[in-house]
Motif scaffolding. Structure first.
Motif, PDB file in Angstrom:
ATOM      1  N   SER A  30      22.111  10.305 -11.756  1.00 25.20           N
ATOM      2  CA  SER A  30      21.031  11.303 -11.772  1.00 25.20           C
ATOM      3  C   SER A  30      19.850  10.696 -12.521  1.00 25.20           C
ATOM      4  O   SER A  30      20.028   9.795 -13.346  1.00 25.20           O
ATOM      5  N   LEU A  44      16.722  14.112  -9.736  1.00 24.68           N
ATOM      6  CA  LEU A  44      17.510  13.689  -8.580  1.00 24.68           C
ATOM      7  C   LEU A  44      18.982  13.560  -8.963  1.00 24.68           C
ATOM      8  O   LEU A  44      19.302  13.045 -10.042  1.00 24.68           O
ATOM      9  N   PHE A  58      17.925  17.356  -4.960  1.00 23.82           N
ATOM     10  CA  PHE A  58      16.880  17.243  -5.973  1.00 23.82           C
ATOM     11  C   PHE A  58      16.343  18.615  -6.343  1.00 23.82           C
ATOM     12  O   PHE A  58      16.456  19.578  -5.582  1.00 23.82           O
ATOM     13  N   ALA A  70      10.299  13.882  -1.129  1.00 29.01           N
ATOM     14  CA  ALA A  70      11.637  13.992  -1.729  1.00 29.01           C
ATOM     15  C   ALA A  70      12.614  14.593  -0.721  1.00 29.01           C
ATOM     16  O   ALA A  70      13.752  14.132  -0.580  1.00 29.01           O
ATOM     17  N   THR A  74      15.779  12.440   0.796  1.00 28.49           N
ATOM     18  CA  THR A  74      17.194  12.812   0.674  1.00 28.49           C
ATOM     19  C   THR A  74      17.853  12.868   2.050  1.00 28.49           C
ATOM     20  O   THR A  74      18.989  12.437   2.206  1.00 28.49           O
ATOM     21  N   ALA A 129       9.851  10.076  -5.363  1.00 26.50           N
ATOM     22  CA  ALA A 129      11.282  10.307  -5.125  1.00 26.50           C
ATOM     23  C   ALA A 129      12.028   8.982  -4.935  1.00 26.50           C
ATOM     24  O   ALA A 129      13.158   8.816  -5.391  1.00 26.50           O
ATOM     25  N   THR A 132      12.417   7.154  -8.201  1.00 23.66           N
ATOM     26  CA  THR A 132      13.437   7.841  -8.990  1.00 23.66           C
ATOM     27  C   THR A 132      14.837   7.476  -8.494  1.00 23.66           C
ATOM     28  O   THR A 132      15.754   7.250  -9.286  1.00 23.66           O
ATOM     29  N   LEU A 133      14.979   7.383  -7.187  1.00 26.76           N
ATOM     30  CA  LEU A 133      16.270   6.995  -6.602  1.00 26.76           C
ATOM     31  C   LEU A 133      16.653   5.579  -7.039  1.00 26.76           C
ATOM     32  O   LEU A 133      17.796   5.322  -7.436  1.00 26.76           O
TER      33      LEU A 133
END
Ligand code: ZN
Length: 147
Positions: A30, A44, A58, A70, A74, A129, A132-133
């Motif tokens: 996460s 996330l 998310f 985002a 996903t 996003a 962040t991933l």
């Protein structure tokens, strides 16, 4: 409706009603992401098993582009391997920064973000996003920022 208008419609639709929202109770990874330029924030959560992203969700708030990105990220990442997602991010990054690779079929629906290349200030909204991933996989403990 022109292709451009269709793309805008899809971004607005995902921005208003993002898919895969919520949290996972016991995520393997996460991470929080923040784009201070625009104020977009996401959290996330994902479950990775033997290198495959089994579940991904998310929570977040921000502009339509960040939320739509985002949402579509996903959708695109679910069921893919970590290395597939990394190469997809590279393609996506070229798409939103240079407008290149828009016709690459690996991008699928993600190609709706091609117009972002004309608005450099929006690039960070579209890539939040994904950054962040990437940080979630690298298990960085700090919050990732686009700055
Ligand atoms: Zn934004």
């Amino acid at each position: 409706m022109s292709l451009r208008e269709l793309y805008q419609e899809m971004i607005l639709d995902h921005g208003k009603q993002p898919r895969n929202t919520g949290c996972l109770p016991h995520p393997s990874h996460s991470h929080a992401g923040h784009n201070p330029l625009c104020g977009d924030k996401i959290m996330l959560y994902l479950n990775e098993d033997e290198g495959i992203i089994k579940e991904i969700k998310f929570e977040g708030c921000g502009c339509a582009i960040s939320m739509a990105s985002a949402s579509l990220m996903t959708e695109a990442a679910k069921g893919k391997s970590v290395s597939e997602v990394e190469s997809l991010f590279n393609l996506f990054h070229r798409l939103v920064t240079e407008g290149e690779s828009a016709d690459d079929e690996r991008l699928g629906k993600l190609s709706i973000f091609a117009g972002v290349a004309e608005f450099p200030i929006r690039v960070k909204c579209a890539t939040l996003a994904w950054h962040t991933l990437k940080a979630a996989f690298e298990n960085k403990s700090d919050q990732v920022s686009t700055e």
